[in-house]
Design an enzyme around this catalytic site. Structure first.
Site, short mmCIF file in Angstrom:
data_model
loop_
_atom_site.label_atom_id
_atom_site.label_comp_id
_atom_site.label_asym_id
_atom_site.label_seq_id
_atom_site.Cartn_x
_atom_site.Cartn_y
_atom_site.Cartn_z
N CYS A 1 24.59 -42.61 -79.24
CA CYS A 1 23.34 -43.36 -79.01
C CYS A 1 22.51 -42.71 -77.90
CB CYS A 1 23.69 -44.81 -78.65
SG CYS A 1 22.35 -45.74 -77.92
N CYS B 1 21.35 -45.05 -75.07
CA CYS B 1 22.51 -45.40 -74.22
C CYS B 1 22.69 -44.33 -73.14
CB CYS B 1 23.78 -45.50 -75.06
SG CYS B 1 23.73 -46.72 -76.38
#
Length: 391
Positions: free
Chosen positions: A52, A55
């Protein structure tokens, strides 16, 4: 000596930098919850995945800010879990985590206090935490407070928002209490209409009376025709349930039509019956009945979206043996391919051509499917296996 001092400075800087960031604790989930309860704090969980991008940006740009670290370290028990590994999988399933990053805030009973998503800059991430870190979110289990009869609208809305995915029944009960205490003189807002419709599943539900009594307010936010269609679906849900013979895994067509037609009219009743049969018979692997229902429902295939027809064509290609039915399914798949070729629809069409004896066309579309899958770096195994059968 200079090198030693320089190295010492670097180490000190790294340590100081690390201390400024959020300190994530590497403990089992149950221990984190217990720690939050013991310290009367909220547990913050950064739910991430290794792939991600946002993230990683949060980890680099936001978690490391001194203001963020100071506040989170002082007020929360902090932890991180990869949602695709170890305990992370269980956490994702329990709390309905489907997008990343997700920020879970749990009380000492492991209940969601707040849940937010996506990349956030320092200021927004900090203000979110300050809003969440309120005394109300620490004063006991949400379930205990609900069981004790708490009626505060914001409290009930919070339950609805936080539990709609992970515990629908609990959230639905909160919605019923919310609307039960909604004053008649107060008109519905757009959000309230959304809550009402989302949790309304049957004409037997408590909120159905609100839905019918306050129609005039509801249709300010959606077309009256949409209201009518929604109402029909609600009425029919009970009929569907009563029409299913669970012992024999069949639907009683006569009972359904006899009961549904007076409620919604013959046409809508027939449509709902066929949709129900398709769904139910596929779920219960009763493919002879699925075949009959699909042929009846998709008789006038021009009225349906190609992707819907493709779904039925796929089921036929896997489970139906009747030659005439397979030819009809090939026609459905052709409509999808005509809309736009994909590795999926060309494979389904190829298989149906093969099953109906048209090997030349089967080979053409199987090769097309394989090539498209390979170019898109998708799995081409099914097309390759079909090509082996064709030869």
């Amino acid at each position: 000596m200079k090198k030693f001092i320089s190295g010492l400075f670097i180490i000190s800087s790294v340590v100081a930098f690390a201390q400024e960031a959020i300190q994530f604790q590497d403990l089992p989930f149950k221990d984190l919850v217990a720690k939050a309860k013991k310290e009367n704090k909220i547990l913050f969980i950064d739910a991430y995945t290794s792939w991600c991008g946002p993230c990683k940006m949060m980890e680099k740009n936001t978690f490391t800010k001194k203001s963020v670290g100071d506040y989170y370290n002082a007020n929360f028990v902090n932890a991180r879990f990869d949602m695709e590994k170890g305990e992370g999988r269980d956490i994702a399933a329990k709390y309905g985590v489907r997008s990343y990053p997700t920020y879970l805030f749990l009380n000492g009973d492991g209940e969601i206090v707040s849940q937010n998503y996506g990349y956030m800059e320092e200021g927004l991430f900090l203000s979110m935490a300050q809003d969440i870190n309120s005394p109300n979110n620490k004063k006991g289990s949400l379930r205990d407070r609900f069981a004790n009869g708490e009626k505060d609208p914001e409290f009930l809305i919070n339950i609805m928002k936080l539990n709609s995915a992970s515990d629908f029944d609990f959230a639905k009960k909160a919605s019923e209490r919310y609307f039960e205490n909604k004053k008649k003189a107060e008109e519905f807002s757009k959000d309230e209409v959304g809550f009402l419709l989302f949790f309304l599943k049957s004409a037997d539900d408590k909120n159905y009376k609100e839905f019918t009594d306050r129609k005039a307010e509801i249709i300010k936010f959606l077309p009256e025709e949409t209201y009518k269609e929604f109402d029909n679906q609600i009425k029919l849900s009970k009929v569907v349930e009563q029409s299913i013979d669970q012992k024999n895994k069949r639907i009683n067509d006569d009972y359904f039509m006899k009961t549904a037609e007076p409620l919604v009219g013959k046409h809508d009743a027939e449509v709902k019956l066929n949709q129900t049969k398709l769904s139910y018979y596929e779920q219960n692997a009763n493919f002879p009945e699925y075949e009959k229902a699909a042929l009846a429902y998709y008789k006038n295939s021009e009225s349906f979206e190609p992707n819907e027809l493709l779904k039925a064509a796929w089921v036929f290609s896997e489970h139906v043996k009747t030659p005439t039915s397979l030819k009809k399914a090939a026609e459905w798949a052709e409509k999808s391919v005509m809309r736009g070729e994909t590795s999926e629809n060309t494979y389904i069409l190829a298989k149906l051509y093969f099953l109906t004896g048209n090997k030349d066309m089967a080979k053409t579309y199987a090769e097309m499917s394989r090539n498209m899958a390979t170019q898109a770096q998708k799995d081409a195994t099914l097309a390759e296996e079909l090509l082996k059968q064709i030869k």
